[in-house]
Motif scaffolding. Sequence first.
Motif, PDB file in Angstrom:
ATOM      1  N   SER A 128       3.973   1.221   8.093  1.00  0.00           N
ATOM      2  CA  SER A 128       3.707   1.692   6.733  1.00  0.00           C
ATOM      3  C   SER A 128       3.649   0.531   5.757  1.00  0.00           C
ATOM      4  O   SER A 128       2.810   0.495   4.848  1.00  0.00           O
ATOM      5  CB  SER A 128       4.797   2.689   6.311  1.00  0.00           C
ATOM      6  N   TYR A 132       0.199  -0.262   3.583  1.00  0.00           N
ATOM      7  CA  TYR A 132       0.149  -0.223   2.120  1.00  0.00           C
ATOM      8  C   TYR A 132      -0.012  -1.612   1.507  1.00  0.00           C
ATOM      9  O   TYR A 132      -0.501  -1.743   0.379  1.00  0.00           O
ATOM     10  CB  TYR A 132       1.403   0.468   1.577  1.00  0.00           C
ATOM     11  N   THR A 133       0.380  -2.647   2.233  1.00  0.00           N
ATOM     12  CA  THR A 133       0.101  -4.003   1.756  1.00  0.00           C
ATOM     13  C   THR A 133      -1.399  -4.263   1.742  1.00  0.00           C
ATOM     14  O   THR A 133      -1.942  -4.829   0.777  1.00  0.00           O
ATOM     15  CB  THR A 133       0.807  -5.039   2.646  1.00  0.00           C
ATOM     16  N   ALA A 135      -3.719  -1.957   1.614  1.00  0.00           N
ATOM     17  CA  ALA A 135      -4.326  -1.055   0.636  1.00  0.00           C
ATOM     18  C   ALA A 135      -4.119  -1.552  -0.794  1.00  0.00           C
ATOM     19  O   ALA A 135      -4.994  -1.384  -1.650  1.00  0.00           O
ATOM     20  CB  ALA A 135      -3.744   0.352   0.793  1.00  0.00           C
ATOM     21  N   LEU A 136      -2.987  -2.198  -1.060  1.00  0.00           N
ATOM     22  CA  LEU A 136      -2.662  -2.593  -2.429  1.00  0.00           C
ATOM     23  C   LEU A 136      -3.304  -3.915  -2.821  1.00  0.00           C
ATOM     24  O   LEU A 136      -3.904  -4.018  -3.904  1.00  0.00           O
ATOM     25  CB  LEU A 136      -1.142  -2.684  -2.587  1.00  0.00           C
ATOM     26  N   PHE A 313       1.700   7.006   7.156  1.00  0.00           N
ATOM     27  CA  PHE A 313       1.038   7.160   5.862  1.00  0.00           C
ATOM     28  C   PHE A 313       2.022   7.604   4.783  1.00  0.00           C
ATOM     29  O   PHE A 313       1.722   7.488   3.594  1.00  0.00           O
ATOM     30  CB  PHE A 313      -0.112   8.168   5.967  1.00  0.00           C
ATOM     31  N   PRO A 315       4.866   6.760   2.591  1.00  0.00           N
ATOM     32  CA  PRO A 315       5.518   5.505   2.194  1.00  0.00           C
ATOM     33  C   PRO A 315       7.036   5.575   2.223  1.00  0.00           C
ATOM     34  O   PRO A 315       7.695   4.540   2.075  1.00  0.00           O
ATOM     35  CB  PRO A 315       5.001   5.267   0.774  1.00  0.00           C
TER      36      PRO A 315
END
Length: 829
Positions: A128, A132-133, A135-136, A313, A315
């Motif tokens: 996760s 998200y790293t 995605a961000l 997915f 977080p």
Amino acid sequence: MEEGGIVEEASSARTVRWVDGSEVDSESPPWSIEEEALVLGPELQATLRRRLVKKARSVDSLDVEAMDIADAHKRREKDISIWSTVAMAFQTLGVVYGDMGTSPLYVFSDVFSKVPIKSEVDVLGALSLVMYTIALIPFAKYIFIVLKANDNGEGGTFALYSLICRYAKVSLLPNQQRADEDISSFRLKLPTPELERALYIKELLEKNSFSKRLLLLLVLMGTSMIIGDGILTPSMSVMSAVSGLQGRISGFDTDAVVIFSIVILVVLFSIQRFGTGKVGFLFAPILALWFFSLGSIGIYNILKYDISVLRAFNPAYIYFFFKRNSTKAWSALGGCVLCITGAEAMFADLGHFSVKSIQIAFTSTVFPCLLLAYMGQAAYLMKHPFSVEGIFYDSVPDILFWPVFVIATLAAMIASQAMISATFSCIKQSMALGCFPRIKIIHTSRKFMGQIYIPVINWFLMIMCIIVVATFRNTTDIANAYGIAEVLVMMVSTSLVTLVMLLIWQTNLFIALCFPAVFGTVEFIYLCAVLSKIMEGGWLPLAFATCFLCVMYTWNYGSVLKYQSEIREKISMDFMVELGSTLGSVRVPGIGLVYNELVQGIPSIFGQFLLTLPAIHSTIVFVCIKYVPVPVVPQEERFLFRRVCQKDYHMFRCVARYGYKDIRKEDHHNFEQLLVESLEKFLRREAQELALETSPIDIEHDHESVRSQDSAAPSGVDELQIPLLSDTGIRRNRATSEAGVSLLPSSSITSDEDPSLEYELSALREAMDSGFTYLLAHGDVRARKESWFWKKLVINYFYAFLRRNCRAGAANLSVPHMNIIQVGMTYMV
């Protein structure tokens, strides 16, 4: 006496009697080739056009000329079709995303070397965190925000810096001119006067020298880190790919991995001289196959081992991961940041592609394939938690091992190629903006201006890569060093984009501050995590960056002091009036090209030539090669021509302007021919302007009269926009100087009207037939005796060492030594 020239050492004290730093030269307005096209006939226009686009054999960017690849700056102005954009997006896979695409080789192995797998929460939390790293940072920050902060299609830290320099005068080198703002690629949408915040920031940056230096240091630090990436990326990528043979081939131990990696690195750097175009024509298909393999193997592992990894997915598993592992999870962040290595290349390599092509490639291919690859590895670890050391190759089906190994090795080399090319580009941009010593640059393509090769930097990178691989011997310690360089570059980009948002974009203050608050906070957290690994290899990029930062800042510091010294010591117009049109010497046929850095005023080195040489050329042209903060200066806007002093002096100034992406590659014959043609056009334009005047006004001999007419120009008009008659007119009879007689026609021929234009042009052609002589300064920069100790240390030793070992003087010109005359000068700064 040197070969082909005279070198005479003279201190700056010898030129004090000419110096009046407050004086300015009386010059006529600029004249461009584009304006003359309105006057010339179609035949002359066609002849000029053929000469402008003539291909040159030389490919050295430091050959002194004033040409560029024809229409290179117009390439992106044309409408690009949808299919062309898709094709360009495919090409970005091989140049932009190689580094990020090879990160699945080592991310989880590094993360779980810090955090042992004890439950599925560890796997899901790490997955996760990685998802998200990506995605961000690459997706949200670069794709949607940073890519829009481009400089006329160019990206990178220096592109952001040039964008800021165009709006606010923050450059430390005081050679800005009002005429630079008329360059088509210079213009940008400025904030409205009502936007007081932007104007306040602009004023703060321009008046505060500390802010200027801080901004420059920030840019240089980011550039230094990118150069550090050029050392660490080949080492990390190649070694990670080769390490897959351990366990597959008996006896293939760590020593074998190191030796095999070094061999690949030597081959990789040895083929750089052939150019990116020849080396990388298969890059895109190979990377496309690589991403397809990542996605396919990821789907296979998800379906075969554990489809429940889709829970990542959520977080919340990041919170569970940190709650369960505390300090170990913090340490694992240093491995997690490796999943976004190469994200900066999305912005740095923007000049080769378009924003849409990079966005399409990432959203349609790179992002989903990387997510599938990491989820597949996580699914495999759910069933085989002890396979963390070789997780990538262990998760590959046995039947596909060797094909995947070959593709992975090629992909690793491609990832290395991308960062090596980015390093070359950064060095070239640094040189163009006066922040790196002059070194040899070879352009390897006549069609693509960004494809360059720098031999010295190439071999330096190779030696450093070999030392890194032989010293660390494993990817874990290299990964500790790798993360620091990447995160620092991202933080520099965040800071500069924030300034662009506040200064230029007119962004709402709350939104503008949200950008650094969100992305800057995340990057700062990652930086704190990777800095904890200083003693485990993290010191390496800091050491590299410190060395390059010192070199670049010292060169910029010394260059600025030298330029300021030249401004203080330039020759006053009063002294030139006293010398007369003969310049106190004998004027012999020929054209003397005096190379200097001043964009206005007569350099003090010219006085040394008058003292040293028994005669001076009948036509003098002060040539200034100047870089402006734009990517590309259109070819028709390259030159600024102005007259220096009165007509009978036959002295002119030529300012050749280049952008930091421009290529200079014409030999001296083409440059000389183009210069004379441009000078003839300037004279014709000047005569045309004079003909429009009904009652020409006499100009007195003294300089005060000249200045008074200049001051009569409309307020707000720069010296480059003053009418032609402001510094020209009818000069009365003057006795020739005792030192010699001018061989060119002067205004003393007649007292009623200006000299004939054709007479002046014929004299110019006669001077051209007599040949060109390049008058160069062999300068030495020394700190004043009253300077403080550190300044003496930096200028007298460090900066002097860089000047002695960089390309200078005749080495920058592709002209015979017999055509060069050098005279020595000591600049006290």
